[in-house]
Design an enzyme around this catalytic site. Sequence first.
Site, mmCIF file in Angstrom:
data_model
loop_
_atom_site.group_PDB
_atom_site.id
_atom_site.type_symbol
_atom_site.label_atom_id
_atom_site.label_comp_id
_atom_site.label_asym_id
_atom_site.label_seq_id
_atom_site.Cartn_x
_atom_site.Cartn_y
_atom_site.Cartn_z
ATOM 1 N N ASP A 189 0.860 -1.180 0.000
ATOM 2 C CA ASP A 189 0.000 0.000 0.000
ATOM 3 C C ASP A 189 0.895 1.228 0.000
ATOM 4 O O ASP A 189 2.084 1.147 0.331
ATOM 5 C CB ASP A 189 -0.927 0.006 1.223
ATOM 6 C CG ASP A 189 -2.141 0.909 1.040
ATOM 7 O OD1 ASP A 189 -3.234 0.391 0.770
ATOM 8 O OD2 ASP A 189 -1.983 2.148 1.152
ATOM 9 N N ALA A 190 0.314 2.376 -0.372
ATOM 10 C CA ALA A 190 1.091 3.605 -0.390
ATOM 11 C C ALA A 190 1.223 4.200 1.018
ATOM 12 O O ALA A 190 2.127 4.986 1.279
ATOM 13 C CB ALA A 190 0.426 4.605 -1.338
ATOM 14 N N ARG A 246 -11.833 4.823 -3.999
ATOM 15 C CA ARG A 246 -13.065 4.038 -3.964
ATOM 16 C C ARG A 246 -14.266 4.944 -4.222
ATOM 17 O O ARG A 246 -14.208 6.156 -4.007
ATOM 18 C CB ARG A 246 -13.164 3.287 -2.655
ATOM 19 C CG ARG A 246 -13.942 3.931 -1.559
ATOM 20 C CD ARG A 246 -14.054 2.934 -0.433
ATOM 21 N NE ARG A 246 -13.148 3.258 0.643
ATOM 22 C CZ ARG A 246 -13.538 3.960 1.718
ATOM 23 N NH1 ARG A 246 -14.765 4.374 1.823
ATOM 24 N NH2 ARG A 246 -12.673 4.236 2.663
ATOM 25 N N HIS A 289 -19.748 -5.208 -14.699
ATOM 26 C CA HIS A 289 -20.017 -5.135 -13.256
ATOM 27 C C HIS A 289 -20.521 -3.711 -13.027
ATOM 28 O O HIS A 289 -19.764 -2.792 -12.786
ATOM 29 C CB HIS A 289 -18.723 -5.393 -12.480
ATOM 30 C CG HIS A 289 -18.835 -5.084 -11.012
ATOM 31 N ND1 HIS A 289 -19.685 -5.730 -10.156
ATOM 32 C CD2 HIS A 289 -18.176 -4.177 -10.236
ATOM 33 C CE1 HIS A 289 -19.559 -5.249 -8.943
ATOM 34 N NE2 HIS A 289 -18.642 -4.298 -8.962
HETATM 35 P P1 NAD Z 1 -9.813 2.013 0.257
HETATM 36 O O1 NAD Z 1 -9.735 3.473 0.010
HETATM 37 O O2 NAD Z 1 -10.187 1.534 1.627
HETATM 38 O O3 NAD Z 1 -8.439 1.300 -0.120
HETATM 39 C C1 NAD Z 1 -7.707 1.601 -1.269
HETATM 40 C C2 NAD Z 1 -6.249 1.512 -0.909
HETATM 41 O O4 NAD Z 1 -5.462 1.694 -2.078
HETATM 42 C C3 NAD Z 1 -5.814 2.574 0.119
HETATM 43 O O5 NAD Z 1 -5.302 1.957 1.283
HETATM 44 C C4 NAD Z 1 -4.749 3.375 -0.635
HETATM 45 O O6 NAD Z 1 -3.706 3.824 0.200
HETATM 46 C C5 NAD Z 1 -4.263 2.351 -1.654
HETATM 47 N N1 NAD Z 1 -3.579 2.961 -2.792
HETATM 48 C C6 NAD Z 1 -3.962 4.011 -3.545
HETATM 49 N N2 NAD Z 1 -3.041 4.271 -4.487
HETATM 50 C C7 NAD Z 1 -2.052 3.344 -4.337
HETATM 51 C C8 NAD Z 1 -0.812 3.079 -5.006
HETATM 52 N N3 NAD Z 1 -0.417 3.828 -6.063
HETATM 53 N N4 NAD Z 1 -0.055 2.057 -4.571
HETATM 54 C C9 NAD Z 1 -0.437 1.307 -3.516
HETATM 55 N N5 NAD Z 1 -1.602 1.515 -2.838
HETATM 56 C C10 NAD Z 1 -2.389 2.518 -3.250
HETATM 57 O O7 NAD Z 1 -10.852 1.448 -0.830
HETATM 58 P P2 NAD Z 1 -11.599 0.024 -0.771
HETATM 59 O O8 NAD Z 1 -12.927 0.185 -0.144
HETATM 60 O O9 NAD Z 1 -10.656 -0.978 -0.258
HETATM 61 O O10 NAD Z 1 -11.860 -0.220 -2.332
HETATM 62 C C11 NAD Z 1 -10.772 -0.511 -3.197
HETATM 63 C C12 NAD Z 1 -11.240 -0.646 -4.632
HETATM 64 O O11 NAD Z 1 -12.049 -1.821 -4.763
HETATM 65 C C13 NAD Z 1 -12.111 0.513 -5.134
HETATM 66 O O12 NAD Z 1 -11.773 0.823 -6.469
HETATM 67 C C14 NAD Z 1 -13.522 -0.058 -5.051
HETATM 68 O O13 NAD Z 1 -14.435 0.588 -5.913
HETATM 69 C C15 NAD Z 1 -13.237 -1.492 -5.486
HETATM 70 N N6 NAD Z 1 -14.277 -2.477 -5.184
HETATM 71 C C16 NAD Z 1 -14.549 -3.365 -6.173
HETATM 72 C C17 NAD Z 1 -15.527 -4.304 -5.991
HETATM 73 C C18 NAD Z 1 -15.835 -5.258 -7.120
HETATM 74 O O14 NAD Z 1 -16.805 -6.032 -7.056
HETATM 75 N N7 NAD Z 1 -15.051 -5.263 -8.185
HETATM 76 C C19 NAD Z 1 -16.228 -4.384 -4.770
HETATM 77 C C20 NAD Z 1 -15.887 -3.472 -3.760
HETATM 78 C C21 NAD Z 1 -14.905 -2.507 -3.978
#
Ligand code: NAD
Length: 350
Positions: free
Chosen positions: A68-69, A115, A209
């Site tokens: 993670d970042a 997100r 999706h």
């Molecule tokens: P979140 O904000 O809790 O977590 C995202 C993480 O990504 C953060 O911890 C952030 O620091 C990290 N991040 C951002 N840029 C980065 C980089 N360059 N390198 C490393 N880490 C980085 O969000 P979340 O609730 O965990 O959701 C994550 C993603 O999953 C979103 O895009 C959300 O829409 C998606 N999602 C998809 C589904 C699906 O069915 N496909 C379901 C739920 C959520």
Amino acid sequence: MHTGSSLSSLGFGEDVAHAFFHPIIGASLPSHSTHCIKISVVGAGNVGMAIAQTILTQDLANEIALVDAKAEKLRGEMLDLQHAAAFLPRVTISSGVDFAITAGSDLVIITAGARRVAGETKLDLLQRNLVVFKKIIPEVTKHSPEAILLVVSNPVDVLTYVAWKLSGFPPNRVIGSGTNLDSSRFRFLLADHLDVNAQDVQAYMVGEHGNSSVALWSSISVGGMPVLSSLTDKHIPFEQSVLEDMRQAVVGSAEEVIGLKGYTSWAIGYSVASLAWSLLRDQRRIHPVSLLARGFYGISDDREVFLSLPAQLGHSGVLGVASVQLTEEEERRLRMSADTLWEIQQKLEI
Ligand code: NAD
């Protein structure tokens, strides 16, 4: 870089392990296990951590690497999981902001990025997450050139296409979690409606999706009994609007959960862990996942579009796409879903 705690970090030499166990006379022991499954999760937010913890309980991976970042939050998440070691199968958990920690992964799950907030569509997220993917994908592929990429970040279909383009990987090794989760939501609602166990309901959502997803009503079955044709045969009436309402309920599920608790996590955690299991244990199970869909179900051969179709998953990724019998209307809707995604892809600069 943070790694799993080691004896040397506690002030013990590595030899201390030999103080407790001695090899039997004549034994020939390899210094390391010959077959280790390594899974990396990029993005240790709500979704990434739900996936990591579900995978941990499955006894699937020997090693889980988290990236993670945000360094401090990441270390906190790693330690919190490590502290459950006494209750879990033995897994090495490591973490780092540097992608070197992911080296040699069999599967890299990407959940990083912004997100969706309440009211925002998945497609609104695209430009923000495109920038993130341009940083992440080259790092992932450099360190794990043989891995399967499993994209979860939204909008998942277009970002899976982006990951495929940026990685240069063959299309069988670039998969999006797609409608695997939508199909579970669909099966839950059907099971609730019919008062049966969701595991006995076979039902697929395919396509995007998102808003243009397609419910494959014609192929729904419960315990091998086709549902709609059975109702018709028994002269039990059902309204088309009920079917569309249920599809809409599936599409609106994430929005509802986000509105209530701020994000979704548990169901996507189980959904992705089930994909990881099918892939790495070569289960050859059918899952609706986002894949390169050109040439299938009337989608033109020259359309490099990713959307969900029922696919057989195994060690090499996508092993094949199932030939489900679709009605003309279902196929028309699937092509419309492909058109929607294709139009968005045309606007991308990658
Ligand atoms: P979140 O904000 O809790 O977590 C995202 C993480 O990504 C953060 O911890 C952030 O620091 C990290 N991040 C951002 N840029 C980065 C980089 N360059 N390198 C490393 N880490 C980085 O969000 P979340 O609730 O965990 O959701 C994550 C993603 O999953 C979103 O895009 C959300 O829409 C998606 N999602 C998809 C589904 C699906 O069915 N496909 C379901 C739920 C959520």
